[in-house]
Design a protein around this motif. Structure first.
Motif, PDB file in Angstrom:
ATOM      1  N   THR A 194       0.873  -1.163   0.000  1.00 58.55           N
ATOM      2  CA  THR A 194       0.000   0.000   0.000  1.00 58.55           C
ATOM      3  C   THR A 194       0.914   1.219   0.000  1.00 58.55           C
ATOM      4  O   THR A 194       1.732   1.380   0.899  1.00 58.55           O
ATOM      5  CB  THR A 194      -0.887   0.025   1.256  1.00 58.55           C
ATOM      6  OG1 THR A 194      -1.512  -1.247   1.354  1.00 58.55           O
ATOM      7  CG2 THR A 194      -1.941   1.112   1.141  1.00 58.55           C
ATOM      8  N   SER A 236       1.452   5.059   0.246  1.00 58.32           N
ATOM      9  CA  SER A 236       0.775   6.274   0.707  1.00 58.32           C
ATOM     10  C   SER A 236       1.098   7.428  -0.242  1.00 58.32           C
ATOM     11  O   SER A 236       2.069   7.379  -0.995  1.00 58.32           O
ATOM     12  CB  SER A 236       1.227   6.621   2.118  1.00 58.32           C
ATOM     13  OG  SER A 236       2.552   7.096   2.074  1.00 58.32           O
ATOM     14  N   ASN A 237       0.264   8.450  -0.182  1.00 53.06           N
ATOM     15  CA  ASN A 237       0.496   9.622  -1.016  1.00 53.06           C
ATOM     16  C   ASN A 237       1.855  10.246  -0.744  1.00 53.06           C
ATOM     17  O   ASN A 237       2.530  10.695  -1.646  1.00 53.06           O
ATOM     18  CB  ASN A 237      -0.592  10.673  -0.747  1.00 53.06           C
ATOM     19  CG  ASN A 237      -1.668  10.600  -1.789  1.00 53.06           C
ATOM     20  OD1 ASN A 237      -1.484   9.942  -2.821  1.00 53.06           O
ATOM     21  ND2 ASN A 237      -2.789  11.248  -1.545  1.00 53.06           N
ATOM     22  N   ARG A 290       4.406   8.239  -2.443  1.00 55.04           N
ATOM     23  CA  ARG A 290       4.265   8.357  -3.895  1.00 55.04           C
ATOM     24  C   ARG A 290       4.888   9.650  -4.402  1.00 55.04           C
ATOM     25  O   ARG A 290       5.532   9.691  -5.439  1.00 55.04           O
ATOM     26  CB  ARG A 290       2.784   8.309  -4.264  1.00 55.04           C
ATOM     27  CG  ARG A 290       2.561   8.206  -5.761  1.00 55.04           C
ATOM     28  CD  ARG A 290       1.113   8.332  -6.099  1.00 55.04           C
ATOM     29  NE  ARG A 290       0.625   9.676  -5.861  1.00 55.04           N
ATOM     30  CZ  ARG A 290      -0.644  10.035  -6.025  1.00 55.04           C
ATOM     31  NH1 ARG A 290      -1.533   9.155  -6.377  1.00 55.04           N
ATOM     32  NH2 ARG A 290      -1.014  11.272  -5.820  1.00 55.04           N
ATOM     33  N   LYS A 306      -2.224   2.047 -10.700  1.00 55.76           N
ATOM     34  CA  LYS A 306      -3.091   2.239  -9.554  1.00 55.76           C
ATOM     35  C   LYS A 306      -2.747   3.542  -8.828  1.00 55.76           C
ATOM     36  O   LYS A 306      -3.634   4.278  -8.409  1.00 55.76           O
ATOM     37  CB  LYS A 306      -2.899   1.037  -8.619  1.00 55.76           C
ATOM     38  CG  LYS A 306      -3.905   0.912  -7.516  1.00 55.76           C
ATOM     39  CD  LYS A 306      -3.898  -0.535  -7.014  1.00 55.76           C
ATOM     40  CE  LYS A 306      -3.832  -0.609  -5.514  1.00 55.76           C
ATOM     41  NZ  LYS A 306      -3.428  -1.937  -5.027  1.00 55.76           N
ATOM     42  N   TYR A 307      -1.461   3.803  -8.673  1.00 59.14           N
ATOM     43  CA  TYR A 307      -1.072   4.901  -7.786  1.00 59.14           C
ATOM     44  C   TYR A 307      -0.740   6.210  -8.501  1.00 59.14           C
ATOM     45  O   TYR A 307      -0.669   7.254  -7.883  1.00 59.14           O
ATOM     46  CB  TYR A 307       0.132   4.486  -6.946  1.00 59.14           C
ATOM     47  CG  TYR A 307      -0.205   3.384  -5.969  1.00 59.14           C
ATOM     48  CD1 TYR A 307      -1.113   3.618  -4.945  1.00 59.14           C
ATOM     49  CD2 TYR A 307       0.351   2.120  -6.093  1.00 59.14           C
ATOM     50  CE1 TYR A 307      -1.443   2.618  -4.048  1.00 59.14           C
ATOM     51  CE2 TYR A 307       0.030   1.109  -5.203  1.00 59.14           C
ATOM     52  CZ  TYR A 307      -0.868   1.366  -4.181  1.00 59.14           C
ATOM     53  OH  TYR A 307      -1.188   0.386  -3.303  1.00 59.14           O
ATOM     54  N   TYR A 308      -0.431   6.108  -9.790  1.00 59.94           N
ATOM     55  CA  TYR A 308      -0.042   7.317 -10.510  1.00 59.94           C
ATOM     56  C   TYR A 308      -0.993   7.540 -11.676  1.00 59.94           C
ATOM     57  O   TYR A 308      -2.005   6.908 -11.825  1.00 59.94           O
ATOM     58  CB  TYR A 308       1.367   7.174 -11.078  1.00 59.94           C
ATOM     59  CG  TYR A 308       2.487   7.346 -10.103  1.00 59.94           C
ATOM     60  CD1 TYR A 308       3.076   8.584  -9.905  1.00 59.94           C
ATOM     61  CD2 TYR A 308       2.987   6.253  -9.420  1.00 59.94           C
ATOM     62  CE1 TYR A 308       4.134   8.725  -9.044  1.00 59.94           C
ATOM     63  CE2 TYR A 308       4.050   6.389  -8.550  1.00 59.94           C
ATOM     64  CZ  TYR A 308       4.625   7.636  -8.360  1.00 59.94           C
ATOM     65  OH  TYR A 308       5.673   7.771  -7.520  1.00 59.94           O
TER      66      TYR A 308
END
Ligand SMILES: [Zn+2]
Length: 648
Positions: free
Chosen positions: A142, A144-145, A148, A211-213
């Motif tokens: 997971t 986190s921002n 990231r 997913k994250y970017y």
């Protein structure tokens, strides 16, 4: 004397800094400030001593201490990990390099894994064990921002690296090839702090990145599935970085904003069965923009939003449509031409971004050599005749014609154009867009223009006999005509016109010059470095032997300025064929393009590729660029049978 920053671990990866020497990869402590590249293995080197010299000396003392990675070459790492013998490494590297040069984008280690009969995962797991690094299950993470944000979206996607977590202030980063110096540099630039690598396969990293970017990842996150989307077009079309409009509007604005920032000329929304892809064209090359996976769900809404913005009928989804959007971005007027085409997976939308107002079309910006510039300035003030520019779509033909027109534009001359479409509005010039839907074709427009008493006419393209005939008649009745033709090289223009059905004597008497052109990307000035090239290769690709010794070949290594691409901006390469008294009889007698080519070379015409080599010699572009844009266009060379070297 010790360097203070080494104590704090500046840009240190897994306890040691990084460097490369040729194909080899080394650990070396890089001191960022204030004495970049002077600390090696905790030792301060003498004054300006380049660490690569230090490493070169260390080469004599072969790789050691694989655990900490100090001074180990990639080859020795793989050998010790039992992943590749010395011979295998050499042959795999060779093969991979060849494929990479031919445009294959398979990552180096994935290729090695395949050659070694392993999956990429198995290979990387064993490598991780050998290095004492973790192998990361990115799907279990997971992010986190906060984590990231330590690595920019660009770096993350370009090199497929995923920030996985922070431990004691050290960023943990999942990567599939820790030996890529460009990746190391980009990561170090982004996070400005120590980094610890873990390995993961490229595919898994890319999944996590989606997913994250991604452009609008947050925007799409905010869009609930049930949220009704307001497609009202606001009067204020100003796009700013922090546009407050919600959801789809914000997303579309963001895409346009990103494209503008990256100097893209086109944006393509391309639907497929289970995905929606957005690509930008930057300096003539398409780049895929990262998007979160849920984008497909909003495809219809996004397309509708763009159609509303560009004044199209949103209900019509079965027919192609054209429209335009005028927006202001940071005070700059942008004219966006939009077109939609229905595909089986929904409407495909293309946006072409045209900057208005600030464009200055000057001959001096097109990359002509002084001799070409002088010849062209003489040609474009002739009272009559035809000047053709040839090349494929995207070779900058219109820009060149606009530069011609801008140069000769004056109150004493009446200049009219018929174009498809009118790409830029030029002050004082009457420009007519082609409208085939209402019968206004090039030929019809041109016929009407002639009744309007122009001095100079520009016809967007000659693609049929009728247009060609009228253009020739116009030139013979005292008009100067500029136009374009789809041929690869200059000498083929004559045969093309004759093949269309024009009498050879008309072609011979009306044409004044033909210029083939291409655009090559120019090396980024901020990261241009000498890049030695093997002599055998140069001879194979036809680089003039006499110039090899005196040429410093260069290459952009990639930096923040150029999105790590190594290139920024473009320039033209040209093949200017002047229709002289030596050429006219050949055209009249239907001589083959090869014969015309030879005669043109006798009068010092440079072929496209030769012109490209000259731009390589002055460090403006790379051999690869010249080969890329001229790869199918060696006609002149092949026509005249062999390499005659450069005609200076
Ligand atoms: Zn650069």
């Amino acid at each position: 004397m010790t360097c203070p920053s080494i104590v704090n671990g500046p840009s240190i990866v897994n306890g040691i800094g990084w460097g490369t020497l040729g194909e080899n990869f080394f650990g070396v402590a890089e001191c960022r400030v204030p004495c970049k590249w002077r600390v090696c293995e905790g030792r301060v080197l003498q004054g300006t001593d380049d660490p690569r010299n230090f490493l070169r000396r260390r080469l004599l003392d072969p790789a050691r201490r694989i655990g900490s990675m100090a001074f180990a070459s990639l080859q020795s790492i793989l050998e010790r990990a039992g992943l590749a013998s010395r011979d295998q490494f050499v042959s795999w590297s060779d093969n991979w390099r060849k494929l990479a040069a031919a445009g294959d984008v398979e990552p180096q280690l994935a290729f090695f894994a395949k050659e070694g009969g392993m999956s990429e995962e198995q290979f990387l797991q064993r490598l991780a064990t050998a290095l004492g690094w973790p192998f990361l299950e990115t799907s279990q993470l997971t992010v986190s921002n906060e984590v990231r944000k330590r690595v920019s979206t660009k770096t993350a996607f370009q090199f497929a690296v995923l920030p996985a977590g922070i431990e004691n202030g050290v960023l943990q980063l999942a990567c599939h090839n820790p030996f890529d110096p460009a990746m190391q540099a980009a990561v170090q630039f982004d996070c400005q702090s120590p980094v610890k690598f873990g390995l993961a396969t490229r595919g898994e990293i890319e999944k996590a990145l989606k997913k994250y970017y991604g452009v609008g990842a947050e925007t799409l996150d905010e869009m609930g599935a049930e949220e009704t989307i307001d497609l009202e077009l606001t009067d204020d079309r100003e796009i700013t970085e922090d546009d407050q409009d919600a959801s789809v509007i914000k997303f579309v604005n963001q895409v346009i904003w990103e494209a503008f920032k990256d100097r893209a000329t086109d944006i393509h929304f391309e639907p497929s069965e289970d995905d929606l892809r957005i690509r930008y064209r930057i300096d003539g090359i398409l780049h895929q923009t990262p998007l979160p996976p849920q984008i497909k769900r909003y495809q219809a809404a996004l397309v509708s939003r763009i159609k509303v913005m560009s004044g199209m009928n949103i209900a019509e989804k079965r027919l192609p449509q054209d429209g335009r959007i005028n927006v202001r971005i940071k005070g700059e007027e942008i004219d966006i031409r939009v077109s939609t085409v229905p595909t089986v997976w929904g409407e495909s939308v293309s946006l072409r971004l045209l900057t208005r107002g600030k464009i200055f079309f000057g001959l001096e910006k097109l990359g002509f050599w002084p001799d070409e510039d002088a010849a062209i300035r003489e040609l474009i003030v002739k009272p009559h005749g035809i000047f053709l520019v040839t090349g494929p779509t995207g070779s900058g033909k219109s820009t060149t014609l606009y530069a011609f027109l801008s140069t000769i534009n004056s109150v004493t001359k009446r200049i009219m154009t018929i174009e498809e479409p009118v790409e830029y509005e030029l002050k004082g010039i009457n420009q007519i867009p082609v409208r085939p839907d209402i019968g206004l074709t090039f030929a019809v427009g041109l016929r009407h223009i002639l009744r309007q008493d122009p001095n100079i006419i520009m016809v967007g393209e000659i693609r049929d006999l009728e247009t060609a005939e009228i253009a020739i008649r116009a030139s013979l009745t005292g008009h100067l005509v500029f136009s374009t033709l789809h041929t690869n090289d200059a000498p083929s223009a004559f045969t093309r016109l004759i093949d269309m059905g024009i009498e050879p004597f008309l072609v011979a008497s009306s044409l004044e010059a033909v210029m083939a052109q291409r655009l090559v990307r120019t090396i980024c000035k901020s990261c241009s470095r000498p890049h030695p090239v093997e002599r055998d290769y140069l001879l194979k690709i036809g680089f003039p032997e006499s110039e090899i010794a005196s040429t410093v070949f260069r290459k952009g290594v990639g930096c923040e300025e150029c999105r790590q691409l190594g290139y920024q901006g473009r320039t033209g390469i040209h093949e200017l064929l002047l229709v002289t008294e030596a050429i006219r009889p050949l055209v009249m007698n239907r001589a083959a393009a090869s014969t015309i080519a030879q005669a043109a070379r006798d009068q010092h015409m440079r072929t496209l590729r030769e012109d490209g080599w000259r731009k390589v010699q002055i460090g403006q572009t790379t051999l690869e660029e010249v080969l890329r844009v001229t790869q199918n266009e060696e006609h002149v060379r092949s026509l005249i049978g062999g390499d005659k070297g450069v005609v200076a």
